[in-house]
Design a protein around this motif. Sequence first.
Motif, PDB file in Angstrom:
ATOM      1  N   THR A   5       0.831  -1.193   0.000  1.00  0.00           N
ATOM      2  CA  THR A   5       0.000   0.000   0.000  1.00  0.00           C
ATOM      3  C   THR A   5       0.873   1.254   0.000  1.00  0.00           C
ATOM      4  N   GLY A   6       0.258   2.387  -0.303  1.00  0.00           N
ATOM      5  CA  GLY A   6       0.969   3.656  -0.297  1.00  0.00           C
ATOM      6  C   GLY A   6       1.700   3.925   1.012  1.00  0.00           C
ATOM      7  N   PRO A   7       1.016   3.756   2.173  1.00  0.00           N
ATOM      8  CA  PRO A   7       1.714   3.989   3.444  1.00  0.00           C
ATOM      9  C   PRO A   7       2.894   3.030   3.670  1.00  0.00           C
ATOM     10  N   GLU A   8       2.766   1.787   3.236  1.00  0.00           N
ATOM     11  CA  GLU A   8       3.871   0.833   3.377  1.00  0.00           C
ATOM     12  C   GLU A   8       5.056   1.242   2.504  1.00  0.00           C
ATOM     13  N   ILE A   9       4.760   1.680   1.295  1.00  0.00           N
ATOM     14  CA  ILE A   9       5.812   2.123   0.378  1.00  0.00           C
ATOM     15  C   ILE A   9       6.511   3.347   0.955  1.00  0.00           C
ATOM     16  N   ARG A  10       5.730   4.304   1.424  1.00  0.00           N
ATOM     17  CA  ARG A  10       6.308   5.523   2.016  1.00  0.00           C
ATOM     18  C   ARG A  10       7.195   5.180   3.206  1.00  0.00           C
ATOM     19  N   SER A  11       6.726   4.286   4.049  1.00  0.00           N
ATOM     20  CA  SER A  11       7.487   3.906   5.239  1.00  0.00           C
ATOM     21  C   SER A  11       8.801   3.227   4.856  1.00  0.00           C
ATOM     22  N   GLN A  12       8.748   2.310   3.907  1.00  0.00           N
ATOM     23  CA  GLN A  12       9.952   1.605   3.468  1.00  0.00           C
ATOM     24  C   GLN A  12      10.927   2.575   2.801  1.00  0.00           C
ATOM     25  N   MET A  13      10.423   3.450   1.935  1.00  0.00           N
ATOM     26  CA  MET A  13      11.294   4.410   1.260  1.00  0.00           C
ATOM     27  C   MET A  13      11.877   5.406   2.258  1.00  0.00           C
ATOM     28  N   ARG A  14      11.083   5.828   3.240  1.00  0.00           N
ATOM     29  CA  ARG A  14      11.577   6.756   4.258  1.00  0.00           C
ATOM     30  C   ARG A  14      12.757   6.129   5.004  1.00  0.00           C
ATOM     31  N   ARG A  15      12.617   4.883   5.428  1.00  0.00           N
ATOM     32  CA  ARG A  15      13.711   4.211   6.137  1.00  0.00           C
ATOM     33  C   ARG A  15      14.952   4.132   5.253  1.00  0.00           C
ATOM     34  N   TYR A  16      14.774   3.748   4.009  1.00  0.00           N
ATOM     35  CA  TYR A  16      15.901   3.609   3.086  1.00  0.00           C
ATOM     36  C   TYR A  16      16.604   4.955   2.890  1.00  0.00           C
ATOM     37  N   ILE A  17      15.844   6.000   2.631  1.00  0.00           N
ATOM     38  CA  ILE A  17      16.424   7.315   2.351  1.00  0.00           C
ATOM     39  C   ILE A  17      17.051   7.904   3.609  1.00  0.00           C
ATOM     40  N   GLU A  18      16.401   7.733   4.752  1.00  0.00           N
ATOM     41  CA  GLU A  18      16.994   8.228   5.997  1.00  0.00           C
ATOM     42  C   GLU A  18      18.342   7.557   6.263  1.00  0.00           C
ATOM     43  N   VAL A  51      17.396   3.540  -7.585  1.00  0.00           N
ATOM     44  CA  VAL A  51      16.802   2.843  -8.731  1.00  0.00           C
ATOM     45  C   VAL A  51      16.974   1.338  -8.573  1.00  0.00           C
ATOM     46  N   MET A  52      18.164   0.912  -8.195  1.00  0.00           N
ATOM     47  CA  MET A  52      18.408  -0.524  -8.016  1.00  0.00           C
ATOM     48  C   MET A  52      17.508  -1.089  -6.918  1.00  0.00           C
ATOM     49  N   SER A  53      17.334  -0.360  -5.850  1.00  0.00           N
ATOM     50  CA  SER A  53      16.477  -0.801  -4.755  1.00  0.00           C
ATOM     51  C   SER A  53      15.024  -0.916  -5.209  1.00  0.00           C
ATOM     52  N   ILE A  54      14.539   0.084  -5.933  1.00  0.00           N
ATOM     53  CA  ILE A  54      13.154   0.063  -6.409  1.00  0.00           C
ATOM     54  C   ILE A  54      12.943  -1.077  -7.402  1.00  0.00           C
ATOM     55  N   GLU A  55      13.919  -1.280  -8.289  1.00  0.00           N
ATOM     56  CA  GLU A  55      13.801  -2.381  -9.252  1.00  0.00           C
ATOM     57  C   GLU A  55      13.752  -3.725  -8.525  1.00  0.00           C
ATOM     58  N   THR A  56      14.590  -3.890  -7.521  1.00  0.00           N
ATOM     59  CA  THR A  56      14.645  -5.151  -6.778  1.00  0.00           C
ATOM     60  C   THR A  56      13.409  -5.353  -5.902  1.00  0.00           C
ATOM     61  N   ASP A  57      13.060  -4.336  -5.137  1.00  0.00           N
ATOM     62  CA  ASP A  57      11.978  -4.467  -4.159  1.00  0.00           C
ATOM     63  C   ASP A  57      10.590  -4.468  -4.780  1.00  0.00           C
ATOM     64  N   TYR A  58      10.424  -3.743  -5.885  1.00  0.00           N
ATOM     65  CA  TYR A  58       9.085  -3.569  -6.453  1.00  0.00           C
ATOM     66  C   TYR A  58       8.943  -4.117  -7.870  1.00  0.00           C
ATOM     67  N   GLY A  59      10.023  -4.642  -8.435  1.00  0.00           N
ATOM     68  CA  GLY A  59       9.949  -5.236  -9.767  1.00  0.00           C
ATOM     69  C   GLY A  59       9.727  -4.231 -10.883  1.00  0.00           C
ATOM     70  N   ILE A  60      10.056  -2.988 -10.630  1.00  0.00           N
ATOM     71  CA  ILE A  60       9.887  -1.951 -11.650  1.00  0.00           C
ATOM     72  C   ILE A  60      11.155  -1.889 -12.496  1.00  0.00           C
ATOM     73  N   ALA A  80       4.249   7.509  -5.465  1.00  0.00           N
ATOM     74  CA  ALA A  80       3.356   7.629  -6.623  1.00  0.00           C
ATOM     75  C   ALA A  80       3.849   6.783  -7.784  1.00  0.00           C
ATOM     76  N   LEU A  81       5.156   6.791  -8.018  1.00  0.00           N
ATOM     77  CA  LEU A  81       5.728   5.986  -9.097  1.00  0.00           C
ATOM     78  C   LEU A  81       5.498   4.496  -8.849  1.00  0.00           C
ATOM     79  N   VAL A  82       5.828   4.051  -7.666  1.00  0.00           N
ATOM     80  CA  VAL A  82       5.699   2.624  -7.347  1.00  0.00           C
ATOM     81  C   VAL A  82       4.240   2.194  -7.352  1.00  0.00           C
ATOM     82  N   GLY A  83       3.348   3.093  -6.989  1.00  0.00           N
ATOM     83  CA  GLY A  83       1.925   2.766  -6.933  1.00  0.00           C
ATOM     84  C   GLY A  83       1.219   2.797  -8.267  1.00  0.00           C
TER      85      GLY A  83
END
Length: 90
Positions: A5-18, A51-60, A80-83
């Motif tokens: 879900t959007g909140p899960e994606i935001r939470s995961q991306m926030r942790r990664y970026i932080e 980009v590598m993380s998003i490709e791996t984690d979300y298959g984009i 928004a991109l991942v969703g």
Amino acid sequence: MTAKTGPEIRSQMRRYIEQRLLMKGDGAPLHDDDLLFTSGRLDSLDAVELVMSIETDYGINFADIGFDLTRLDSISAIAALVGQPSAQPA
């Protein structure tokens, strides 16, 4: 791969970026709409890693959807991109 879900994606991306910001010594608060690349908080190497993380984690596949740094410039933009259904693998 299960859809997130959007909140899960935001939470995961926030942790990664932080984590990336902390590695650079940047412990400033991070909000969903804060600019990451155009502000200089993250650089081109961070973009490649993200980009590598998003490709791996979300298959984009950015080769299929095209690379546009503005689509990665905030947690909100990444979520928004991942969703987007068009970004998801068939």
